[in-house]
Design an enzyme around this catalytic site. Structure first.
Site, PDB file in Angstrom:
ATOM      1  N   CYS A  22       0.960  -1.345  -0.085  1.00  0.00           N
ATOM      2  CA  CYS A  22       0.092   0.020   0.076  1.00  0.00           C
ATOM      3  C   CYS A  22       0.950   1.109  -0.042  1.00  0.00           C
ATOM      4  O   CYS A  22       2.042   1.060   0.312  1.00  0.00           O
ATOM      5  CB  CYS A  22      -1.017  -0.160   1.221  1.00  0.00           C
ATOM      6  SG  CYS A  22       0.008   0.106   2.739  1.00  0.00           S
ATOM      7  N   CYS A  25       3.551   1.906   2.792  1.00  0.00           N
ATOM      8  CA  CYS A  25       4.807   1.241   2.632  1.00  0.00           C
ATOM      9  C   CYS A  25       6.028   2.209   2.161  1.00  0.00           C
ATOM     10  O   CYS A  25       7.123   2.087   2.383  1.00  0.00           O
ATOM     11  CB  CYS A  25       5.031   0.096   1.681  1.00  0.00           C
ATOM     12  SG  CYS A  25       3.696  -1.364   2.261  1.00  0.00           S
ATOM     13  N   ASP A 435      34.827 -33.148 -15.838  1.00  0.00           N
ATOM     14  CA  ASP A 435      33.290 -33.261 -16.007  1.00  0.00           C
ATOM     15  C   ASP A 435      32.892 -34.354 -16.632  1.00  0.00           C
ATOM     16  O   ASP A 435      33.738 -35.202 -17.200  1.00  0.00           O
ATOM     17  CB  ASP A 435      32.904 -31.832 -16.666  1.00  0.00           C
ATOM     18  CG  ASP A 435      31.676 -31.764 -17.109  1.00  0.00           C
ATOM     19  OD1 ASP A 435      30.877 -32.010 -16.085  1.00  0.00           O
ATOM     20  OD2 ASP A 435      31.271 -31.575 -18.247  1.00  0.00           O
TER      21      ASP A 435
END
Length: 749
Positions: A22, A25, A435
């Site tokens: 709102c 804030c 990997d």
């Protein structure tokens, strides 16, 4: 907007704030931000839930202040362009080339003229004028081309240390000072020593700067990996605001915003799927070639690629908080923290320089005490000549020439050396991390096994599976269709085709109801698979992805797809282990698949489900244990680890990011090339040591002559011709020895 937090210049930072509900804030957010040191102005926009902050605050402090007030925040920004680093590296290269050119433009004509007796005689009126002008020119060249060596030598002297810079400064400085004194006092010095060494000072600086320039170029552009990573993020994003879809710059995307992703697009920021489903290529994060199904509630990451389907998602992380930004930061930190390799020339110089200085001082004292008249003249000449002869021209060629020849030899072998320093460390590796996908394995799914039940044979099972997959966009479809084509199977027409997201395919072949997919698909249609679960588990344990084929509510076969290991991976691992290298496999894939592939390749140590940033952490942890670590990878997710490793090996068939992050690129994609690169490294280091020994040898044997050892017996002091011959022979020796690397045999274990 500058991102430099260390400057006092006022900045303007935009924050996306989540939790503003709102207008009230706005005041709370302003108060929270104004409490942060360095904040000078705050403007909160409730409409787009953002705040613009002026001043020089710390980003983390602002986010923490808002969090304490009940709001989440992120900096709205793009990823910075590393072009400035690249520009500075290019400028350094050009600067070193220019310095080498200026020094060579003076030194080479002086050297040629001295040997051909083209210049006025020292001590004559014309000689005094000519050599005085040469002295000033040489001083200017030393200031421009060698100033950084003298500055470095002075700093080292203050901490009582010496390296290659000290030797260069000592040799060139002594040669210039001695030559200046000869101009004015040639008549008072021994006739054999009345020679100027200005050309030696200039030529030495030319060689050293040229060598440094070649090494700078060999290192490659360190920012290229960062640039390639930044290129993965789209420049714009499609957001849904007030029911309208609009394209906006990536920096303007806020937390909690709803974004639309269409087929083939890159995902702009991290988020959670709100509506729709698709498959996403997440290889940049996991390294895995299998795209991932995404349904409502699933997480998506910036930089990954949407393959099919359109969906809406909510932004949860933006700017520097995204997974892609964290990978970029990991690569940058790894590049910055990688320890510099100590140069062999510096190690030798640390011992050689003090020894030469001691010999020079002893020479001066001995001649002053027992030398003939004029004792001071002889003492000065001999002590200075010791310093002059100690600095060999070939020292500047010793390392670069070996590296250049080795780089050429490596290229012929299918190995691209991107950074010359890698040649000094690859042969010293004690541990190698591999990997999985695209490195140990082929990186592309293919048909692994076909199992038939009942009246069906393998060909018919594959024919039905391929027929169903012919209308599918599923990631595994290509592998099955390729296998059917290779076996020359004729595909059947499929009617009432239906793709069930995350489960499989339903369709009718020859008026029979057919299903092809996972156990969940069979369960949906009430088909019992209990008799085949053990077989499915067995195939999964081998690292395969098994799928059921059911016809008229009965399981008639299993088709499994896998990413097979490369034909030479097992042999390569065996070679590495024979060299005494500890081999690990670190992958983002699941533990079962990872261990299955590792077993096939002969790798005993496995770490699975490792994120890109964590791969670099694994490398760092091993380094802290005293291991000298190499990393072999091919994907974007490997980039941080490749940069962190002592030597990063990129598979040449992999991504540009991996290649730019690595020190060495294996152009043919074979792991066998790792052992070859290590063997070449060992030979290159040995060759460099031999070159340094050769470079020092001719000049070292000249030191006793320079000190006057032959004078009592033969009346000889160091003749300029002897000095010139020493320089020439040392250079010839270095170049000849380096060229042996072109044909010397490699020991690859």
């Amino acid at each position: 907007m500058t991102l430099d937090q260390s400057t006092n210049q006022q900045q303007e930072v935009r924050l996306s704030i989540l939790g503003m509900r709102c207008a009230g804030c706005v005041s709370a957010v302003e108060t929270a931000l104004q409490s942060v040191p360095g904040v000078e102005a705050v403007v909160v926009n409730f409409a787009d839930h953002s705040a613009t902050v002026g001043g020089n605050p710390d980003h983390q402090a602002m986010k923490q202040a808002l969090k304490s007030a009940g709001y989440d925040a992120a900096v709205m920004e793009g990823l910075e362009d590393p072009s400035e680093e690249e520009r500075q590296e290019e400028e350094r290269y050009r600067d070193l080339l220019c310095k080498a050119g200026v020094a060579g433009a003076l030194g080479l004509p002086l050297m040629l003229g001295a040997h051909l007796d083209l210049f006025p005689v020292m001590g004559s009126a014309a000689g005094t004028v000519f050599w005085s002008e040469v002295a000033l020119l040489t001083l200017a060249v030393m200031f421009y081309s060698g100033g950084h060596f003298f500055h470095s030598a002075l700093k080292l002297l203050l901490v009582k240390q010496a390296n290659m810079d000290t030797l260069i400064a000592l040799g060139t400085g002594s040669a210039w000072l001695y030559s200046c004194i000869v101009i004015d006092y040639s008549s008072q010095l021994p006739s054999l020593s009345a020679h100027a060494y200005f050309e030696a000072s200039a030529v030495i600086l030319a060689f050293i700067n040229l060598g440094s320039a070649l090494e700078t170029r060999a290192r490659g552009k360190t920012s290229a990996a960062i640039r390639a990573l930044i290129g993965l993020q789209p420049r714009t994003a499609r957001v849904v605001r007030e029911g309208q879809e609009i394209d906006i710059p990536i920096e303007q995307v806020g937390l909690g915003e709803t974004l639309r992703v269409r087929p083939g697009e890159k995902i702009a920021v991290d988020g959670v799927v709100l509506e729709g489903h698709s498959t996403i290529d997440e290889s940049m994060l996991t390294g895995e070639s299998m795209p991932v199904e995404k349904v409502e509630g699933a997480s998506v990451a910036a930089g990954t690629i949407n393959q099919q389907g359109s969906f809406l998602f909510s932004a949860t992380r933006i700017g520097r908080d995204t997974a892609l930004a964290q990978i970029i930061q990991s690569v940058r930190q790894a590049q910055n923290s990688k320890p510099a390799i100590a140069k062999l020339a510096d190690k030798i110089s640390a011992v050689f320089v003090p020894a030469v200085v001691i010999i020079s001082v002893l020479t001066f004292l001995i001649w002053l005490s027992i030398g003939p008249d004029p004792a001071m003249g002889y003492a000065f000449v001999t002590s200075m000549t010791v310093l002059v002869i100690a600095c060999p021209c070939a020292l500047g060629l010793a390392t670069p020439i070996s590296v250049m020849v080795a780089v050429g030899r490596a290229a012929q072998m299918g190995i691209l050396i991107r950074k010359g320093e890698a040649l000094q460390s690859a042969g010293k590796l004690t541990c190698l991390i591999l990997d999985k996908t695209g490195t140990v394995t082929a990186g592309k799914p293919s048909l692994a096994e076909v199992i038939a039940f009942g009246d069906y044979d393998e060909a018919r099972v594959l024919q039905y599976a391929a027929s169903l997959e012919s209308g599918s966009e599923h990631p595994l479809a290509a592998a099955i269709l390729t296998a059917a084509e290779q076996k020359q199977l004729t595909l059947d027409k499929v009617r009432k085709f239906q793709a069930v997201a995350g489960h499989g395919i339903v369709g009718r072949i020859a008026d029979r109801q057919c299903l092809f997919g996972n156990a969940a698909l069979l369960a949906e249609h009430g088909i019992d698979d209990s008799n085949h679960r053990d077989k499915m588990a067995e195939l999964a344990a081998k690292g395969q992805t098994p799928m059921f084929l059911a016809v008229e509510n009965a399981v008639v076969g299993i088709v499994s797809v896998a990413d097979p290991i490369k034909p030479d991976s097992a042999a390569a691992v065996q070679q590495l282990r024979q060299r005494g290298i500890r081999v690990l496999m670190v992958t983002g894939d699941n533990d079962i698949t990872a261990r299955a592939i590792a077993a096939q390749a002969g790798i005993s140590e496995v770490r699975a489900q490792v994120l890109p940033q964590d791969k670099a952490a694994v490398v760092k942890a091993l380094q802290q244990q005293g291991e000298i670590v190499g990393m072999v990878g091919d994907g974007i997710n490997d980039a941080p680890a490749l940069a962190q490793a002592d030597v990063g090996f990129a598979i040449g068939t992999g991504t540009d990011v991996a290649i730019e992050s690595a020190d060495i690129v294996l152009l043919q994609g074979s792991l066998l090339k790792v052992s070859e690169a290590m063997a070449l490294s060992t030979l290159t280091v040995a060759n460099i040591k031999q070159n340094l020994l050769g470079a020092f040898f001719y000049n070292t044997i000249g030191i006793p002559v320079a000190a006057g050892l032959l004078y009592p017996m033969f009346g000889l002091l160091l003749n300029p011709m002897i000095a010139g011959a020493a320089m020439a022979m040392s250079s010839v020796t270095v170049v000849s020895n380096a060229n042996r690397l072109r044909w010397i045999k490699l020991d690859i274990g």
